[in-house]
Design an enzyme around this catalytic site. Structure first.
Site, PDB file in Angstrom:
ATOM      1  N   HIS A   1     -47.419  14.899 106.878  1.00  0.00           N
ATOM      2  CA  HIS A   1     -46.003  14.742 107.182  1.00  0.00           C
ATOM      3  C   HIS A   1     -45.335  13.759 106.209  1.00  0.00           C
ATOM      4  O   HIS A   1     -45.485  12.539 106.314  1.00  0.00           O
ATOM      5  CB  HIS A   1     -45.807  14.249 108.617  1.00  0.00           C
ATOM      6  CG  HIS A   1     -44.372  14.125 109.022  1.00  0.00           C
ATOM      7  ND1 HIS A   1     -43.539  15.213 109.152  1.00  0.00           N
ATOM      8  CD2 HIS A   1     -43.615  13.036 109.290  1.00  0.00           C
ATOM      9  CE1 HIS A   1     -42.341  14.807 109.512  1.00  0.00           C
ATOM     10  NE2 HIS A   1     -42.350  13.495 109.601  1.00  0.00           N
TER      11      HIS A   1
ATOM     12  N   ASP B   1     -46.911  24.970 111.383  1.00  0.00           N
ATOM     13  CA  ASP B   1     -47.354  23.832 112.197  1.00  0.00           C
ATOM     14  C   ASP B   1     -46.936  23.933 113.664  1.00  0.00           C
ATOM     15  O   ASP B   1     -47.540  23.324 114.538  1.00  0.00           O
ATOM     16  CB  ASP B   1     -46.919  22.492 111.595  1.00  0.00           C
ATOM     17  CG  ASP B   1     -45.418  22.401 111.341  1.00  0.00           C
ATOM     18  OD1 ASP B   1     -44.696  23.370 111.615  1.00  0.00           O
ATOM     19  OD2 ASP B   1     -44.979  21.347 110.836  1.00  0.00           O
ATOM     20  N   HIS B   2     -45.904  24.721 113.972  1.00  0.00           N
ATOM     21  CA  HIS B   2     -45.468  24.973 115.349  1.00  0.00           C
ATOM     22  C   HIS B   2     -44.345  25.992 115.313  1.00  0.00           C
ATOM     23  O   HIS B   2     -43.874  26.382 114.241  1.00  0.00           O
ATOM     24  CB  HIS B   2     -44.987  23.695 116.057  1.00  0.00           C
ATOM     25  CG  HIS B   2     -44.171  22.802 115.175  1.00  0.00           C
ATOM     26  ND1 HIS B   2     -42.924  23.175 114.693  1.00  0.00           N
ATOM     27  CD2 HIS B   2     -44.425  21.579 114.654  1.00  0.00           C
ATOM     28  CE1 HIS B   2     -42.451  22.203 113.931  1.00  0.00           C
ATOM     29  NE2 HIS B   2     -43.349  21.236 113.873  1.00  0.00           N
TER      30      HIS B   2
ATOM     31  N   ASP C   1     -43.379  24.895 107.621  1.00  0.00           N
ATOM     32  CA  ASP C   1     -42.812  24.078 108.689  1.00  0.00           C
ATOM     33  C   ASP C   1     -41.849  24.892 109.553  1.00  0.00           C
ATOM     34  O   ASP C   1     -40.931  25.543 109.028  1.00  0.00           O
ATOM     35  CB  ASP C   1     -42.055  22.892 108.066  1.00  0.00           C
ATOM     36  CG  ASP C   1     -41.964  21.709 109.002  1.00  0.00           C
ATOM     37  OD1 ASP C   1     -41.860  21.927 110.210  1.00  0.00           O
ATOM     38  OD2 ASP C   1     -41.981  20.560 108.523  1.00  0.00           O
ATOM     39  N   ASP C   2     -42.047  24.864 110.872  1.00  0.00           N
ATOM     40  CA  ASP C   2     -41.090  25.448 111.830  1.00  0.00           C
ATOM     41  C   ASP C   2     -40.972  26.971 111.767  1.00  0.00           C
ATOM     42  O   ASP C   2     -39.938  27.523 112.158  1.00  0.00           O
ATOM     43  CB  ASP C   2     -39.686  24.861 111.616  1.00  0.00           C
ATOM     44  CG  ASP C   2     -39.563  23.419 112.084  1.00  0.00           C
ATOM     45  OD1 ASP C   2     -40.556  22.891 112.599  1.00  0.00           O
ATOM     46  OD2 ASP C   2     -38.476  22.836 111.940  1.00  0.00           O
TER      47      ASP C   2
ATOM     48  N   CYS D   1     -44.242  17.955 114.009  1.00  0.00           N
ATOM     49  CA  CYS D   1     -44.824  18.052 112.662  1.00  0.00           C
ATOM     50  C   CYS D   1     -46.079  17.222 112.410  1.00  0.00           C
ATOM     51  O   CYS D   1     -47.156  17.762 112.188  1.00  0.00           O
ATOM     52  CB  CYS D   1     -43.760  17.687 111.622  1.00  0.00           C
ATOM     53  SG  CYS D   1     -42.378  18.846 111.537  1.00  0.00           S
TER      54      CYS D   1
END
Length: 478
Positions: free
Chosen positions: A120, A319-320, A27-28, A66
């Site tokens: 999520h 995810d990003h 994540d992130d 997310c």
């Protein structure tokens, strides 16, 4: 032929006629890794995976938030198709019969099992798993004073009768924590510990497996064991490469006011976060990345110790992206390059050349068809991505002309973005009639930091018209 025979020989030894798959979701995570040419953060284990696989230098998520991003990856559909643009909509309510990535392999005889943040948080999908998904219930905070703060926040929120988002934002706790605890004390550590246990159990089984391991960090709050904080000297961390908003950008559409980070206790609600808080948050982010890197190292070492690595594809993705003060902004939630571009690494035992990279434009929606293709199955026709399996053999193969992403501002405005080898172009449109209300064009070759929006310049009109048409064709707009 020799390549194919080596695969068959290895599969025969391990009793499966299909490869296993390790699916690592983070994540992130920014592209701020040594394997991406940036050595600010210590990530030796992810870098080691890259040395044994293929690094995608130009991989992009389909939406920088997310749940919608993960939904896109796991359904193989773009957000425009799933209609998931927020953190509460479940894709089973919008595309109820879609066959997810895990579900596909489950139907093909795989044991599918997940640990940690894959979908999520509470928006899990039981149909995807052969064995019930596990999410650690360990506290996000390990320091006693922070646990007490959370209790006080919850009590106050209940007294005010807050609900939904208001309750959540009133009970967020601090934005960071450094606790002198073992790795397993935090949720990511426990999830990894149990994933390793499951991995060892697969050795005795005849079936191939799809094991998904998701890491919540480095998502806020930036909580990690103290030893990872100790890897960095806070006063020596570099400031953001660009601190001002892009010139000629939109005051509301281009970037947000960093509301996510401001919801945490101790972070100012308006204006600049300040030098001290900014440094502390960056320190916490770096520590969190090194923490999950260590956990990934433990997990991949167990994969090697079991011997299962000889028959297992490993894919790692984020995810990003994420902002750490760039553009005087924080977190994600935009169509900017820093939020849309992500790390993506894949390793296969049968790759002839390892530790290589590709400049090909790929998208996270390509992960589903690629894993299906690499496992020897026919790629389902409903998938909206493209298998990048050929790039594992020839990384320089001519590839996509563009990658597409989008981000909404509420329910009335959608930003559609296209990334080519040279430009990132975004059109902000009214959802009701597709009317373009603002345009952004960035020269990614001469201005990779996106310091100025050049959409109004006369000399880019022809290029802009071409990119406009690519957006129309991709999303079926007029």
């Amino acid at each position: 032929m020799k390549y194919l025979l080596s695969i068959i020989f290895t599969l025969t030894i391990f009793g499966n006629d299909k490869p296993n798959i390790i699916f690592i979701a983070i994540d992130d995570l920014r592209n701020e890794l040594a394997c991406y040419g940036v050595d600010k953060i210590k990530t030796p284990h992810i870098d080691n995976l890259a040395k044994h696989g293929l690094i995608f230098d130009n991989a992009y998520c389909q939406i920088a938030i997310c749940s919608p991003s993960r939904t896109s990856v796991l359904t193989g559909l773009r957000p425009q198709s799933t209609k998931v643009f927020d953190l509460t909509t479940h894709f089973r309510d919008t595309v109820p019969d879609v066959i997810t990535l895990g579900q596909f392999f489950k139907q093909k005889g795989y044991i599918t099992q997940g640990f940690g943040k894959i979908y999520h948080n509470s928006l899990d999908d039981p149909r995807s798993w052969s064995i019930k998904h596990f999410m650690s219930k360990n506290s996000l905070y390990q320091r006693a004073e922070n646990q007490q703060l959370i209790k006080n926040q919850v009590k106050a929120a209940k007294e005010k009768k807050l609900k939904g988002h208001e309750f959540r934002f009133a009970t967020m706790g601090p934005a960071y924590e450094s606790a002198d605890v073992p790795d397993e004390a935090y949720p990511d550590g426990e999830n990894t510990k149990l994933a390793i246990k499951a991995l060892k159990g697969f050795v005795q089984k005849k079936q191939p497996f799809f094991l998904a391991l998701g890491f919540s960090k480095p998502h806020l709050p930036f909580n990690a064991p103290k030893k990872y904080w100790d890897l960095y000297e806070e006063d020596k961390l570099d400031p953001p490469a660009i601190s001002h908003r892009p010139l000629d950008s939109h005051p509301r559409l281009t970037l947000t006011k960093s509301g996510e980070v401001r919801s945490y206790h101790g972070v100012v609600k308006e204006g600049s976060l300040g030098a001290e808080m900014s440094s502390k948050l960056k320190h916490g982010y770096y520590a969190s990345v090194s923490y999950i890197d260590a956990l990934i190292g433990k997990f991949l070492q167990s994969l090697k110790d079991t011997g299962l690595d000889k028959n297992t594809i490993v894919i790692l993705w984020s995810d990003h992206g994420f902002k750490l003060g760039e553009y005087d902004s924080w977190v994600k939630h935009s169509n900017m390059e820093i939020d849309a571009r992500v790390p993506l690494i894949i390793s296969s035992p049968w790759m002839k050349v390892k530790g290589v990279r590709t400049n090909a434009l790929v998208e996270l929606v390509d992960i589903y068809p690629s894993l299906v293709d690499l496992s020897g199955f026919t790629v389902p026709t409903f998938l909206e991505g493209t298998s990048f399996a050929p790039l594992l053999k020839k990384p320089n193969t001519p590839w996509k002309k563009a990658a597409f992403s989008q981000y909404n501002r509420g329910s009335k405005i959608m930003g559609y973005s296209v990334r080519t080898a040279y430009f990132r172009y975004t059109e902000w449109r009214l959802v009701k009639n597709n009317k373009v209300i603002f345009k952004e064009l960035y020269d990614q070759v001469n201005d990779p930091l996106q310091s100025r929006n050049i959409a109004k310049k006369e000399e880019v009109k022809i290029v802009q018209a071409e990119l406009h048409e690519m957006i129309n064709q991709q999303w079926g707009l007029k």
